[in-house]
Write a protein that holds these residues in place. Structure first.
Motif, short mmCIF file in Angstrom:
data_model
loop_
_atom_site.label_atom_id
_atom_site.label_comp_id
_atom_site.label_asym_id
_atom_site.label_seq_id
_atom_site.Cartn_x
_atom_site.Cartn_y
_atom_site.Cartn_z
N TYR A 61 0.69 -1.29 0.22
CA TYR A 61 0.41 -0.07 -0.35
C TYR A 61 1.08 1.58 0.14
CZ TYR A 61 -4.21 -3.36 -0.10
OH TYR A 61 -5.08 -3.77 -0.18
N TYR A 91 -5.44 -4.33 -6.20
CA TYR A 91 -6.49 -3.06 -6.55
C TYR A 91 -5.01 -1.53 -7.08
CZ TYR A 91 -8.14 -3.10 -1.74
OH TYR A 91 -9.62 -3.18 -0.53
N LYS A 212 -9.03 5.30 -7.46
CA LYS A 212 -10.08 4.72 -6.51
C LYS A 212 -9.94 3.02 -7.67
CE LYS A 212 -14.41 5.49 -8.97
NZ LYS A 212 -15.64 5.99 -8.68
N SER A 213 -10.27 2.40 -6.62
CA SER A 213 -10.35 0.89 -7.41
C SER A 213 -12.09 0.45 -6.87
CB SER A 213 -9.60 0.23 -7.21
OG SER A 213 -9.83 -0.64 -5.74
#
Length: 355
Positions: A61, A91, A212-213
């Motif tokens: 992340y 992601y 975004k996902s």
């Protein structure tokens, strides 16, 4: 340009710096920990940042955050570590962000061992995480090619706004070879102002960029997946790379092999030639997109009697080879794993048994 003798892991780190990468986040795991050790010293000298995460999950992340801001960013890990990053990889792919992941494979499954393996082919080429996505996967056969592919990976990641993986193995990470760093492979970062979360003040814009996902509307999610699918189709048209060895002969057997294993097969081919036995090899340099047409065409040579996929695994790439050959010839498999690498003499024995 003068060549310098470098260990594979350290050469990968230097290649990333030469490609303009200033952000590297990682967690140590053998047999690739020397990348982090090298970049911990070199990146600050170049004005870059190295940060060790508390786990591979956290590193995934961190990569997502830097990639979403449009920065050139890389991590390196080995098999179980990549597994822990797989959620973040999904992601990043869904959010269409560029990032470079290097997997220096070790033995598995489970904790396995630290010696070289090619057991992560499925993980790399079939997604690895959840959902419909692909990584663009490059497979070097030595330290020089690892350097070149690492430098190319940043350009490809930005071209497609997609994660790119370098799939090596423990031997490539640990061996030392003379390398050079081609200046022509360094590119300027592509324009990111139209999508990256790099600040409205920086862009002198009143438009917010949202990375975004999450797509709660089913139509929007379907549309995003269709956009991803079109991107992967473009990769298949434009990015396929492979090498043919001894293919201008009336070869009786076609070997498919990649990475370190292909080097052993190359030696076996030379030794067989001295005995009057012609064998060719198709070595994929891109595992996704896979050289489908090249495998089909090479297996169609009139003199060719069989195709054999030789891997440092229990049989993974062989499934793609079978798909590409389309039943026109028998497709055989030979592999070893756990750190043992088949010798040229063993490959010769296998080839003679086929004939």
């Amino acid at each position: 340009m003068a060549k310098v003798l470098m260990k594979g892991n350290e050469a990968i780190g230097e290649a990333a710096i030469r490609a303009g990468c200033k952000n590297y986040f990682a967690y140590p795991i053998t047999p690739q920990s020397e990348v982090a050790e090298y970049l911990a010293k070199r990146l600050p000298e170049e004005g870059g940042v190295f940060l060790q995460g508390e786990s591979e999950v956290a590193v995934g992340y961190m990569i997502f955050g830097a990639a979403g801001a449009g920065e050139r960013v890389m991590t390196t890990s080995s098999s179980p570590g990549i597994s822990l990053m797989s959620e973040a990889l999904s992601y990043i792919a869904a959010a269409q962000c560029p990032a470079v992941f290097v997997n220096i494979m070790r033995g598995g499954p489970g904790l396995g061992g630290i010696l070289p393996s090619q057991g992560d082919y499925f993980q790399a080429t079939k997604g690895g995480g959840h959902g419909d996505y692909h990584l663009l996967v490059l497979a070097p056969d030595g330290v020089q090619e690892a350097v070149e592919m690492t430098m190319q990976a940043f350009t490809l990641a930005e071209k497609y706004r997609n994660p790119v993986m370098i799939l090596g193995d423990g031997l490539i990470g640990q061996m030392m070879e003379p390398v050079e760093f081609p200046d022509g492979l360094k590119t300027e970062p592509s324009n990111k102002d139209d999508w990256a979360t790099n600040g409205m003040a920086h862009r002198k814009s009143k438009k917010r960029n949202l990375v975004k996902s999450l797509f709660l509307d089913p139509t929007a999610l379907n549309d995003n997946n269709l956009a991803l699918k079109a991107k992967y189709a473009q990769m298949k048209k434009e990015e396929v790379q492979y090498e043919l060895v001894n293919a201008d002969t009336d070869y009786q057997v076609l070997i498919t092999s990649y990475g370190t294993m292909s080097r052993v097969c190359r030696t076996a081919i030379d030794m067989l030639k001295e005995e009057g036995i012609e064998v060719a090899m198709l070595r994929p340099k891109t595992l996704f997109p896979f050289p489908e047409k090249a495998v089909f065409d090479a297996s169609g040579k009139e003199s060719c009697q069989a195709v054999i996929s030789i891997e440092m695994s229990m049989g993974q790439m062989v499934e793609d080879v079978e798909r590409c050959v389309k039943g026109r010839l028998p497709v055989e498999f030979y592999g070893e794993c756990g750190g043992d690498i088949p010798s040229p003499e063993k490959i010769i024995e296998i080839i003679k048994a086929l004939l």
